[in-house]
Write a protein that holds these residues in place. Structure first.
Motif, PDB file in Angstrom:
ATOM      1  N   ALA A  63      20.351   0.182 -85.988  1.00  0.00           N
ATOM      2  CA  ALA A  63      21.637   0.477 -85.361  1.00  0.00           C
ATOM      3  C   ALA A  63      21.974  -0.546 -84.279  1.00  0.00           C
ATOM      4  O   ALA A  63      23.127  -0.985 -84.141  1.00  0.00           O
ATOM      5  CB  ALA A  63      21.609   1.888 -84.767  1.00  0.00           C
ATOM      6  N   GLU A  64      20.965  -0.948 -83.504  1.00  0.00           N
ATOM      7  CA  GLU A  64      21.212  -1.941 -82.456  1.00  0.00           C
ATOM      8  C   GLU A  64      21.447  -3.327 -83.052  1.00  0.00           C
ATOM      9  O   GLU A  64      22.167  -4.145 -82.464  1.00  0.00           O
ATOM     10  CB  GLU A  64      20.040  -1.967 -81.476  1.00  0.00           C
ATOM     11  N   VAL A  65      20.815  -3.626 -84.208  1.00  0.00           N
ATOM     12  CA  VAL A  65      21.079  -4.897 -84.879  1.00  0.00           C
ATOM     13  C   VAL A  65      22.542  -4.975 -85.290  1.00  0.00           C
ATOM     14  O   VAL A  65      23.213  -5.992 -85.066  1.00  0.00           O
ATOM     15  CB  VAL A  65      20.154  -5.062 -86.100  1.00  0.00           C
ATOM     16  N   LEU A  66      23.054  -3.883 -85.880  1.00  0.00           N
ATOM     17  CA  LEU A  66      24.467  -3.864 -86.267  1.00  0.00           C
ATOM     18  C   LEU A  66      25.367  -3.992 -85.046  1.00  0.00           C
ATOM     19  O   LEU A  66      26.386  -4.710 -85.074  1.00  0.00           O
ATOM     20  CB  LEU A  66      24.781  -2.565 -87.019  1.00  0.00           C
ATOM     21  N   LEU A  69      25.403  -7.589 -83.927  1.00  0.00           N
ATOM     22  CA  LEU A  69      26.167  -8.446 -84.826  1.00  0.00           C
ATOM     23  C   LEU A  69      27.665  -8.304 -84.604  1.00  0.00           C
ATOM     24  O   LEU A  69      28.425  -9.262 -84.779  1.00  0.00           O
ATOM     25  CB  LEU A  69      25.821  -8.117 -86.288  1.00  0.00           C
ATOM     26  N   PHE A  70      28.097  -7.089 -84.201  1.00  0.00           N
ATOM     27  CA  PHE A  70      29.525  -6.847 -84.014  1.00  0.00           C
ATOM     28  C   PHE A  70      29.925  -6.815 -82.537  1.00  0.00           C
ATOM     29  O   PHE A  70      31.018  -6.346 -82.194  1.00  0.00           O
ATOM     30  CB  PHE A  70      29.930  -5.535 -84.690  1.00  0.00           C
ATOM     31  N   GLY A  71      29.033  -7.302 -81.667  1.00  0.00           N
ATOM     32  CA  GLY A  71      29.370  -7.417 -80.251  1.00  0.00           C
ATOM     33  C   GLY A  71      29.358  -6.143 -79.474  1.00  0.00           C
ATOM     34  O   GLY A  71      29.985  -6.068 -78.405  1.00  0.00           O
ATOM     35  N   ALA A  72      28.663  -5.113 -79.953  1.00  0.00           N
ATOM     36  CA  ALA A  72      28.664  -3.820 -79.256  1.00  0.00           C
ATOM     37  C   ALA A  72      27.274  -3.400 -78.805  1.00  0.00           C
ATOM     38  O   ALA A  72      27.094  -2.272 -78.348  1.00  0.00           O
ATOM     39  CB  ALA A  72      29.253  -2.736 -80.171  1.00  0.00           C
ATOM     40  N   GLN A  76      19.885  -7.266 -74.315  1.00  0.00           N
ATOM     41  CA  GLN A  76      18.566  -7.579 -74.853  1.00  0.00           C
ATOM     42  C   GLN A  76      18.600  -7.663 -76.372  1.00  0.00           C
ATOM     43  O   GLN A  76      18.068  -8.608 -76.971  1.00  0.00           O
ATOM     44  CB  GLN A  76      17.551  -6.535 -74.417  1.00  0.00           C
ATOM     45  N   ALA A  77      19.238  -6.688 -77.016  1.00  0.00           N
ATOM     46  CA  ALA A  77      19.341  -6.708 -78.476  1.00  0.00           C
ATOM     47  C   ALA A  77      20.141  -7.911 -78.947  1.00  0.00           C
ATOM     48  O   ALA A  77      19.793  -8.547 -79.950  1.00  0.00           O
ATOM     49  CB  ALA A  77      19.973  -5.409 -78.969  1.00  0.00           C
ATOM     50  N   ALA A  78      21.220  -8.231 -78.226  1.00  0.00           N
ATOM     51  CA  ALA A  78      22.040  -9.375 -78.618  1.00  0.00           C
ATOM     52  C   ALA A  78      21.245 -10.672 -78.523  1.00  0.00           C
ATOM     53  O   ALA A  78      21.365 -11.548 -79.388  1.00  0.00           O
ATOM     54  CB  ALA A  78      23.281  -9.452 -77.737  1.00  0.00           C
ATOM     55  N   PHE A  79      20.419 -10.804 -77.485  1.00  0.00           N
ATOM     56  CA  PHE A  79      19.619 -12.026 -77.345  1.00  0.00           C
ATOM     57  C   PHE A  79      18.604 -12.144 -78.470  1.00  0.00           C
ATOM     58  O   PHE A  79      18.453 -13.214 -79.088  1.00  0.00           O
ATOM     59  CB  PHE A  79      18.906 -12.023 -75.990  1.00  0.00           C
ATOM     60  N   VAL A  81      18.602 -10.706 -81.468  1.00  0.00           N
ATOM     61  CA  VAL A  81      19.202 -10.825 -82.801  1.00  0.00           C
ATOM     62  C   VAL A  81      19.955 -12.140 -82.951  1.00  0.00           C
ATOM     63  O   VAL A  81      19.744 -12.899 -83.911  1.00  0.00           O
ATOM     64  CB  VAL A  81      20.139  -9.629 -83.070  1.00  0.00           C
ATOM     65  N   LEU A  82      20.847 -12.434 -82.003  1.00  0.00           N
ATOM     66  CA  LEU A  82      21.758 -13.567 -82.167  1.00  0.00           C
ATOM     67  C   LEU A  82      21.117 -14.903 -81.817  1.00  0.00           C
ATOM     68  O   LEU A  82      21.476 -15.929 -82.405  1.00  0.00           O
ATOM     69  CB  LEU A  82      23.004 -13.362 -81.308  1.00  0.00           C
ATOM     70  N   GLU A  83      20.178 -14.913 -80.884  1.00  0.00           N
ATOM     71  CA  GLU A  83      19.589 -16.177 -80.450  1.00  0.00           C
ATOM     72  C   GLU A  83      18.261 -16.487 -81.124  1.00  0.00           C
ATOM     73  O   GLU A  83      17.949 -17.651 -81.390  1.00  0.00           O
ATOM     74  CB  GLU A  83      19.403 -16.165 -78.925  1.00  0.00           C
ATOM     75  N   LEU A  84      17.468 -15.459 -81.406  1.00  0.00           N
ATOM     76  CA  LEU A  84      16.122 -15.694 -81.927  1.00  0.00           C
ATOM     77  C   LEU A  84      16.006 -15.501 -83.438  1.00  0.00           C
ATOM     78  O   LEU A  84      15.339 -16.286 -84.105  1.00  0.00           O
ATOM     79  CB  LEU A  84      15.122 -14.767 -81.218  1.00  0.00           C
ATOM     80  N   ARG A  85      16.646 -14.472 -83.954  1.00  0.00           N
ATOM     81  CA  ARG A  85      16.397 -14.104 -85.358  1.00  0.00           C
ATOM     82  C   ARG A  85      17.504 -14.546 -86.311  1.00  0.00           C
ATOM     83  O   ARG A  85      17.215 -15.038 -87.400  1.00  0.00           O
ATOM     84  CB  ARG A  85      16.174 -12.587 -85.459  1.00  0.00           C
ATOM     85  N   LEU A  86      18.748 -14.335 -85.949  1.00  0.00           N
ATOM     86  CA  LEU A  86      19.844 -14.649 -86.872  1.00  0.00           C
ATOM     87  C   LEU A  86      19.894 -16.124 -87.244  1.00  0.00           C
ATOM     88  O   LEU A  86      20.117 -16.447 -88.422  1.00  0.00           O
ATOM     89  CB  LEU A  86      21.176 -14.196 -86.278  1.00  0.00           C
ATOM     90  N   PRO A  87      19.723 -17.065 -86.309  1.00  0.00           N
ATOM     91  CA  PRO A  87      19.732 -18.477 -86.735  1.00  0.00           C
ATOM     92  C   PRO A  87      18.652 -18.793 -87.763  1.00  0.00           C
ATOM     93  O   PRO A  87      18.899 -19.548 -88.709  1.00  0.00           O
ATOM     94  CB  PRO A  87      19.489 -19.229 -85.417  1.00  0.00           C
ATOM     95  N   ARG A  88      17.470 -18.208 -87.600  1.00  0.00           N
ATOM     96  CA  ARG A  88      16.390 -18.459 -88.553  1.00  0.00           C
ATOM     97  C   ARG A  88      16.734 -17.888 -89.916  1.00  0.00           C
ATOM     98  O   ARG A  88      16.526 -18.536 -90.954  1.00  0.00           O
ATOM     99  CB  ARG A  88      15.087 -17.850 -88.027  1.00  0.00           C
TER     100      ARG A  88
END
Length: 353
Positions: A63-66, A69-72, A76-79, A81-88
Protein backbone atom coordinates in the motif's frame (compact mmCIF):
# COMPACT_ATOMS: atom_id res chain seq x y z
CA UNK A 1 -12.39 7.23 -50.18
CA UNK A 2 -11.65 4.90 -53.06
CA UNK A 3 -11.49 1.14 -52.79
CA UNK A 4 -7.69 1.24 -52.98
CA UNK A 5 -7.50 3.62 -50.02
CA UNK A 6 -9.96 1.75 -47.80
CA UNK A 7 -8.29 -0.35 -45.08
CA UNK A 8 -8.76 -4.03 -45.77
CA UNK A 9 -8.42 -6.88 -43.29
CA UNK A 10 -7.01 -10.07 -44.70
CA UNK A 11 -6.95 -13.29 -42.71
CA UNK A 12 -4.62 -16.16 -43.34
CA UNK A 13 -2.71 -18.95 -41.71
CA UNK A 14 0.99 -19.49 -41.26
CA UNK A 15 3.22 -21.66 -39.16
CA UNK A 16 2.46 -19.50 -36.12
CA UNK A 17 -1.32 -19.70 -36.60
CA UNK A 18 -3.84 -17.17 -37.88
CA UNK A 19 -2.66 -13.84 -39.26
CA UNK A 20 -4.61 -10.61 -39.57
CA UNK A 21 -3.26 -8.17 -42.17
CA UNK A 22 -4.41 -4.55 -42.26
CA UNK A 23 -3.61 -2.67 -45.48
CA UNK A 24 -4.39 0.80 -46.66
CA UNK A 25 -2.82 4.02 -48.00
CA UNK A 26 0.44 2.27 -48.84
CA UNK A 27 0.79 0.79 -45.33
CA UNK A 28 0.64 -2.87 -44.35
CA UNK A 29 0.41 -4.27 -40.83
CA UNK A 30 0.38 -7.99 -40.09
CA UNK A 31 -0.85 -9.11 -36.67
CA UNK A 32 -0.35 -12.66 -35.46
CA UNK A 33 -2.56 -13.28 -32.42
CA UNK A 34 -0.31 -15.82 -30.69
CA UNK A 35 2.96 -13.78 -30.76
CA UNK A 36 0.95 -10.71 -29.70
CA UNK A 37 -0.58 -12.60 -26.79
CA UNK A 38 2.83 -13.97 -25.79
CA UNK A 39 4.30 -10.45 -25.88
CA UNK A 40 1.54 -9.09 -23.66
CA UNK A 41 1.82 -12.01 -21.22
CA UNK A 42 5.60 -11.68 -20.94
CA UNK A 43 5.25 -7.92 -20.43
CA UNK A 44 2.78 -8.48 -17.59
CA UNK A 45 5.07 -11.06 -15.98
CA UNK A 46 8.03 -8.67 -16.25
CA UNK A 47 5.96 -5.92 -14.61
CA UNK A 48 4.93 -8.37 -11.89
CA UNK A 49 8.56 -9.26 -11.25
CA UNK A 50 9.37 -5.57 -10.97
CA UNK A 51 6.49 -5.08 -8.52
CA UNK A 52 7.85 -7.90 -6.34
CA UNK A 53 11.25 -6.20 -6.34
CA UNK A 54 9.64 -2.98 -5.10
CA UNK A 55 7.91 -4.74 -2.19
CA UNK A 56 10.65 -7.22 -1.27
CA UNK A 57 11.67 -7.88 2.35
CA UNK A 58 8.53 -6.19 3.72
CA UNK A 59 10.33 -2.92 4.45
CA UNK A 60 7.73 -0.98 2.47
CA UNK A 61 4.23 -2.56 2.36
CA UNK A 62 2.46 -2.73 -1.02
CA UNK A 63 0.00 0.00 0.00
CA UNK A 64 2.84 2.40 0.80
CA UNK A 65 4.60 1.48 -2.46
CA UNK A 66 1.48 2.49 -4.39
CA UNK A 67 1.24 5.67 -2.35
CA UNK A 68 4.86 6.54 -3.07
CA UNK A 69 4.38 5.92 -6.80
CA UNK A 70 1.39 8.26 -6.89
CA UNK A 71 2.85 10.92 -4.58
CA UNK A 72 0.73 10.11 -1.53
CA UNK A 73 3.15 8.11 0.62
CA UNK A 74 5.44 9.04 3.48
CA UNK A 75 8.83 10.62 2.88
CA UNK A 76 10.62 7.48 4.00
CA UNK A 77 8.60 5.25 1.67
CA UNK A 78 9.05 7.71 -1.19
CA UNK A 79 12.83 7.72 -0.71
CA UNK A 80 13.10 3.92 -0.58
CA UNK A 81 10.79 3.34 -3.55
CA UNK A 82 11.58 6.26 -5.85
CA UNK A 83 15.29 6.74 -5.16
CA UNK A 84 16.57 3.27 -4.29
CA UNK A 85 14.33 0.64 -5.85
CA UNK A 86 12.37 2.05 -8.79
CA UNK A 87 15.42 3.15 -10.81
CA UNK A 88 16.91 -0.33 -10.50
CA UNK A 89 13.66 -2.04 -11.49
CA UNK A 90 12.97 0.33 -14.41
CA UNK A 91 16.53 0.15 -15.72
CA UNK A 92 16.47 -3.64 -15.49
CA UNK A 93 13.33 -3.80 -17.62
CA UNK A 94 14.76 -1.41 -20.22
CA UNK A 95 18.16 -3.14 -20.39
CA UNK A 96 16.55 -6.57 -20.60
CA UNK A 97 14.29 -5.46 -23.45
CA UNK A 98 17.26 -3.96 -25.30
CA UNK A 99 19.27 -7.16 -24.92
CA UNK A 100 16.38 -9.36 -26.04
CA UNK A 101 15.74 -7.23 -29.13
CA UNK A 102 19.46 -7.06 -29.98
CA UNK A 103 19.75 -10.84 -29.68
CA UNK A 104 16.77 -11.37 -31.98
CA UNK A 105 18.28 -9.11 -34.64
CA UNK A 106 21.74 -10.67 -34.41
CA UNK A 107 20.36 -14.22 -34.61
CA UNK A 108 18.18 -13.44 -37.59
CA UNK A 109 20.99 -11.53 -39.30
CA UNK A 110 23.50 -14.35 -38.86
CA UNK A 111 20.88 -17.12 -39.23
CA UNK A 112 22.55 -18.75 -36.26
CA UNK A 113 21.15 -19.25 -32.73
CA UNK A 114 24.56 -18.28 -31.30
CA UNK A 115 24.39 -14.87 -32.95
CA UNK A 116 24.03 -12.74 -29.82
CA UNK A 117 26.07 -9.63 -28.98
CA UNK A 118 27.79 -11.23 -25.98
CA UNK A 119 28.87 -14.27 -28.01
CA UNK A 120 30.11 -12.54 -31.18
CA UNK A 121 32.11 -9.80 -29.48
CA UNK A 122 29.96 -6.69 -29.81
CA UNK A 123 29.48 -6.45 -26.04
CA UNK A 124 33.26 -6.75 -25.62
CA UNK A 125 33.75 -3.83 -28.02
CA UNK A 126 31.18 -1.73 -26.19
CA UNK A 127 32.84 -2.67 -22.89
CA UNK A 128 36.25 -1.61 -24.23
CA UNK A 129 34.93 1.82 -25.22
CA UNK A 130 33.17 2.24 -21.89
CA UNK A 131 36.25 1.10 -19.94
CA UNK A 132 38.44 3.64 -21.69
CA UNK A 133 36.01 6.36 -20.65
CA UNK A 134 35.62 5.03 -17.10
CA UNK A 135 39.34 4.69 -16.45
CA UNK A 136 40.80 7.53 -18.50
CA UNK A 137 37.99 9.97 -19.19
CA UNK A 138 34.80 11.49 -17.85
CA UNK A 139 32.32 8.84 -16.53
CA UNK A 140 29.49 11.03 -17.82
CA UNK A 141 30.40 9.89 -21.35
CA UNK A 142 30.23 6.15 -20.70
CA UNK A 143 27.25 5.79 -23.04
CA UNK A 144 29.16 7.49 -25.85
CA UNK A 145 32.19 5.29 -25.21
CA UNK A 146 30.08 2.13 -25.28
CA UNK A 147 28.34 3.19 -28.49
CA UNK A 148 31.65 4.08 -30.14
CA UNK A 149 33.32 0.83 -29.07
CA UNK A 150 30.38 -1.26 -30.24
CA UNK A 151 30.16 0.54 -33.57
CA UNK A 152 33.90 0.18 -34.21
CA UNK A 153 33.67 -3.53 -33.42
CA UNK A 154 30.68 -3.89 -35.73
CA UNK A 155 32.60 -2.27 -38.59
CA UNK A 156 35.60 -4.55 -38.10
CA UNK A 157 33.50 -7.70 -37.84
CA UNK A 158 31.40 -6.72 -40.84
CA UNK A 159 34.51 -6.11 -42.94
CA UNK A 160 35.93 -9.50 -41.98
CA UNK A 161 32.62 -11.26 -42.64
CA UNK A 162 31.92 -9.59 -45.99
CA UNK A 163 34.83 -11.13 -47.85
CA UNK A 164 33.05 -13.00 -50.62
CA UNK A 165 29.36 -13.76 -50.17
CA UNK A 166 27.76 -13.05 -46.81
CA UNK A 167 27.53 -16.07 -44.52
CA UNK A 168 26.17 -16.05 -40.98
CA UNK A 169 28.77 -18.52 -39.72
CA UNK A 170 31.53 -16.22 -40.96
CA UNK A 171 29.99 -13.35 -39.00
CA UNK A 172 29.93 -15.50 -35.85
CA UNK A 173 33.56 -16.61 -36.25
CA UNK A 174 34.77 -13.08 -37.00
CA UNK A 175 32.89 -11.77 -33.98
CA UNK A 176 34.32 -14.44 -31.68
CA UNK A 177 37.85 -13.69 -32.89
CA UNK A 178 37.49 -9.93 -32.44
CA UNK A 179 35.74 -10.44 -29.09
CA UNK A 180 38.64 -12.56 -27.80
CA UNK A 181 41.13 -9.86 -28.76
CA UNK A 182 39.04 -7.18 -27.09
CA UNK A 183 38.68 -9.28 -23.93
CA UNK A 184 42.48 -9.25 -23.72
CA UNK A 185 42.47 -5.48 -24.20
CA UNK A 186 39.94 -5.13 -21.39
CA UNK A 187 42.07 -7.26 -19.09
CA UNK A 188 45.13 -5.14 -19.91
CA UNK A 189 43.23 -1.94 -19.14
CA UNK A 190 42.28 -3.32 -15.74
CA UNK A 191 45.87 -4.24 -14.87
CA UNK A 192 47.00 -0.68 -15.66
CA UNK A 193 44.25 1.04 -13.67
CA UNK A 194 44.36 2.17 -10.05
CA UNK A 195 43.13 -0.44 -7.57
CA UNK A 196 39.87 1.28 -6.65
CA UNK A 197 39.10 2.06 -10.30
CA UNK A 198 39.94 -1.50 -11.33
CA UNK A 199 37.62 -2.96 -8.67
CA UNK A 200 34.66 -0.81 -9.70
CA UNK A 201 35.36 -1.49 -13.38
CA UNK A 202 35.56 -5.24 -12.75
CA UNK A 203 32.18 -5.16 -11.01
CA UNK A 204 30.80 -3.22 -13.97
CA UNK A 205 32.22 -5.79 -16.41
CA UNK A 206 30.28 -8.57 -14.66
CA UNK A 207 27.05 -6.66 -15.25
CA UNK A 208 25.22 -5.01 -12.38
CA UNK A 209 22.15 -2.89 -11.73
CA UNK A 210 23.21 -2.01 -8.20
CA UNK A 211 24.32 1.51 -9.07
CA UNK A 212 21.21 2.43 -11.08
CA UNK A 213 20.06 6.02 -10.64
CA UNK A 214 16.99 7.93 -11.73
CA UNK A 215 18.80 10.06 -14.29
CA UNK A 216 19.86 6.91 -16.20
CA UNK A 217 16.37 5.59 -16.83
CA UNK A 218 14.97 8.21 -19.22
CA UNK A 219 17.93 8.25 -21.67
CA UNK A 220 17.98 4.45 -21.77
CA UNK A 221 14.21 4.32 -22.31
CA UNK A 222 14.36 6.90 -25.09
CA UNK A 223 17.22 5.04 -26.76
CA UNK A 224 15.31 1.77 -26.59
CA UNK A 225 12.14 3.33 -28.00
CA UNK A 226 13.88 5.06 -30.89
CA UNK A 227 15.85 1.95 -31.86
CA UNK A 228 12.80 -0.33 -31.69
CA UNK A 229 10.86 2.07 -33.90
CA UNK A 230 13.80 2.12 -36.32
CA UNK A 231 13.94 -1.69 -36.32
CA UNK A 232 10.27 -2.36 -37.05
CA UNK A 233 10.31 -1.27 -40.73
CA UNK A 234 13.52 -3.21 -41.38
CA UNK A 235 12.50 -6.48 -39.73
CA UNK A 236 10.21 -7.58 -42.54
CA UNK A 237 12.96 -7.01 -45.12
CA UNK A 238 15.36 -8.94 -42.89
CA UNK A 239 12.95 -11.86 -42.72
CA UNK A 240 12.72 -11.92 -46.52
CA UNK A 241 16.49 -12.51 -46.69
CA UNK A 242 15.84 -16.06 -45.46
CA UNK A 243 14.82 -16.85 -49.04
CA UNK A 244 18.27 -15.83 -50.28
CA UNK A 245 19.67 -12.55 -51.55
CA UNK A 246 18.56 -13.09 -55.14
CA UNK A 247 14.97 -13.99 -54.26
CA UNK A 248 14.74 -11.09 -51.81
CA UNK A 249 16.24 -8.76 -54.41
CA UNK A 250 13.52 -9.79 -56.84
CA UNK A 251 11.02 -8.52 -54.27
CA UNK A 252 12.79 -5.17 -54.05
CA UNK A 253 14.93 -5.81 -50.96
CA UNK A 254 18.48 -4.45 -50.98
CA UNK A 255 20.28 -7.19 -49.04
CA UNK A 256 23.44 -5.24 -48.28
CA UNK A 257 21.64 -2.10 -47.13
CA UNK A 258 19.22 -4.13 -45.01
CA UNK A 259 22.05 -5.94 -43.22
CA UNK A 260 23.88 -2.69 -42.50
CA UNK A 261 20.74 -1.08 -41.07
CA UNK A 262 19.98 -4.12 -38.92
CA UNK A 263 23.56 -4.24 -37.69
CA UNK A 264 23.49 -0.55 -36.73
CA UNK A 265 20.23 -0.94 -34.81
CA UNK A 266 21.45 -4.11 -33.04
CA UNK A 267 24.72 -2.43 -32.06
CA UNK A 268 22.78 0.58 -30.80
CA UNK A 269 20.58 -1.64 -28.63
CA UNK A 270 23.66 -3.39 -27.27
CA UNK A 271 25.28 -0.03 -26.51
CA UNK A 272 22.17 1.11 -24.61
CA UNK A 273 22.32 -2.02 -22.45
CA UNK A 274 26.08 -2.03 -21.89
CA UNK A 275 26.32 1.67 -21.05
CA UNK A 276 23.54 1.35 -18.46
CA UNK A 277 24.43 -1.93 -16.72
CA UNK A 278 27.62 -3.37 -18.18
CA UNK A 279 27.98 -6.38 -20.50
CA UNK A 280 25.33 -8.70 -19.01
CA UNK A 281 25.68 -12.14 -20.57
CA UNK A 282 23.26 -14.73 -21.94
CA UNK A 283 20.05 -12.65 -21.88
CA UNK A 284 20.48 -11.74 -25.56
CA UNK A 285 21.24 -15.37 -26.35
CA UNK A 286 18.35 -17.01 -24.49
CA UNK A 287 15.52 -14.48 -24.78
CA UNK A 288 14.85 -14.75 -28.56
CA UNK A 289 14.96 -18.55 -28.48
CA UNK A 290 12.61 -18.85 -25.50
CA UNK A 291 10.22 -16.30 -26.99
CA UNK A 292 10.22 -18.14 -30.30
CA UNK A 293 9.37 -21.41 -28.55
CA UNK A 294 6.40 -19.81 -26.81
CA UNK A 295 5.06 -17.86 -29.79
CA UNK A 296 5.78 -20.65 -32.30
CA UNK A 297 6.50 -17.93 -34.78
CA UNK A 298 8.93 -17.59 -37.65
CA UNK A 299 11.15 -14.67 -38.49
CA UNK A 300 12.81 -12.23 -36.13
CA UNK A 301 10.17 -12.05 -33.40
CA UNK A 302 11.46 -8.67 -32.22
CA UNK A 303 8.79 -7.67 -29.71
CA UNK A 304 8.36 -11.10 -28.03
CA UNK A 305 12.14 -11.30 -27.66
CA UNK A 306 12.26 -7.83 -26.09
CA UNK A 307 9.51 -8.75 -23.63
CA UNK A 308 11.24 -12.02 -22.76
CA UNK A 309 14.53 -10.18 -22.22
CA UNK A 310 12.83 -7.76 -19.82
CA UNK A 311 11.33 -10.69 -17.90
CA UNK A 312 14.59 -12.64 -17.73
CA UNK A 313 16.67 -9.73 -16.48
CA UNK A 314 14.02 -8.50 -14.05
CA UNK A 315 13.58 -11.99 -12.57
CA UNK A 316 17.35 -12.52 -12.44
CA UNK A 317 17.86 -9.25 -10.59
CA UNK A 318 15.08 -10.16 -8.16
CA UNK A 319 16.89 -13.43 -7.49
CA UNK A 320 20.23 -11.61 -7.12
CA UNK A 321 18.90 -9.30 -4.40
CA UNK A 322 16.92 -12.06 -2.66
CA UNK A 323 19.61 -14.74 -2.37
CA UNK A 324 21.28 -14.92 1.06
CA UNK A 325 24.82 -13.95 0.05
CA UNK A 326 27.56 -12.22 2.03
CA UNK A 327 27.36 -9.09 -0.14
CA UNK A 328 25.52 -7.62 -3.11
CA UNK A 329 25.33 -10.13 -5.94
CA UNK A 330 25.69 -8.68 -9.46
CA UNK A 331 22.88 -9.68 -11.78
CA UNK A 332 25.45 -10.84 -14.35
CA UNK A 333 26.36 -13.73 -12.04
CA UNK A 334 22.74 -14.93 -12.03
CA UNK A 335 22.24 -14.55 -15.78
CA UNK A 336 25.52 -16.40 -16.41
CA UNK A 337 24.35 -19.29 -14.24
CA UNK A 338 20.94 -19.38 -15.90
CA UNK A 339 22.55 -19.27 -19.33
CA UNK A 340 24.77 -22.22 -18.46
CA UNK A 341 21.76 -24.20 -17.26
CA UNK A 342 19.86 -23.32 -20.43
CA UNK A 343 22.71 -24.45 -22.69
CA UNK A 344 23.08 -27.69 -20.70
CA UNK A 345 19.35 -28.30 -21.11
CA UNK A 346 19.62 -27.75 -24.86
CA UNK A 347 22.52 -30.21 -25.07
CA UNK A 348 20.61 -32.80 -23.07
CA UNK A 349 17.49 -32.31 -25.15
CA UNK A 350 19.47 -32.68 -28.37
CA UNK A 351 21.12 -35.86 -27.10
CA UNK A 352 17.75 -37.43 -26.26
CA UNK A 353 16.64 -36.77 -29.82
Amino acid sequence: MSVLERPVAVRGRGRSGRTLALRGRGLSLRIRPRPLAVTLLLTLLAAGSGALALTRDGLVPPAEVLGALFGAGSEQAAFVVLELRLPRVALGLVVGAALGAAGALFQQLSRNPLGSPDIVGFNSGAATGALLVLLHGDPAYVAAGAAGGGLATAVIVQLLARRGSFRGNRLILAGIAVGSLLASVNAYLLTRAALDHAQSAQLWLIGSLGSAERHQVLPALLGLGVLLLAALPVVRRLDLLEMGDEAAGALGVDAGRTRVLVLLVAVGLSAVAVSAAGPIVFVALCAPQLARRLSRGTGTGLLPAAAMGALLLSASDLAAISLPTAGPLPVGVVTGALGGVYLAWLLGRGRRR
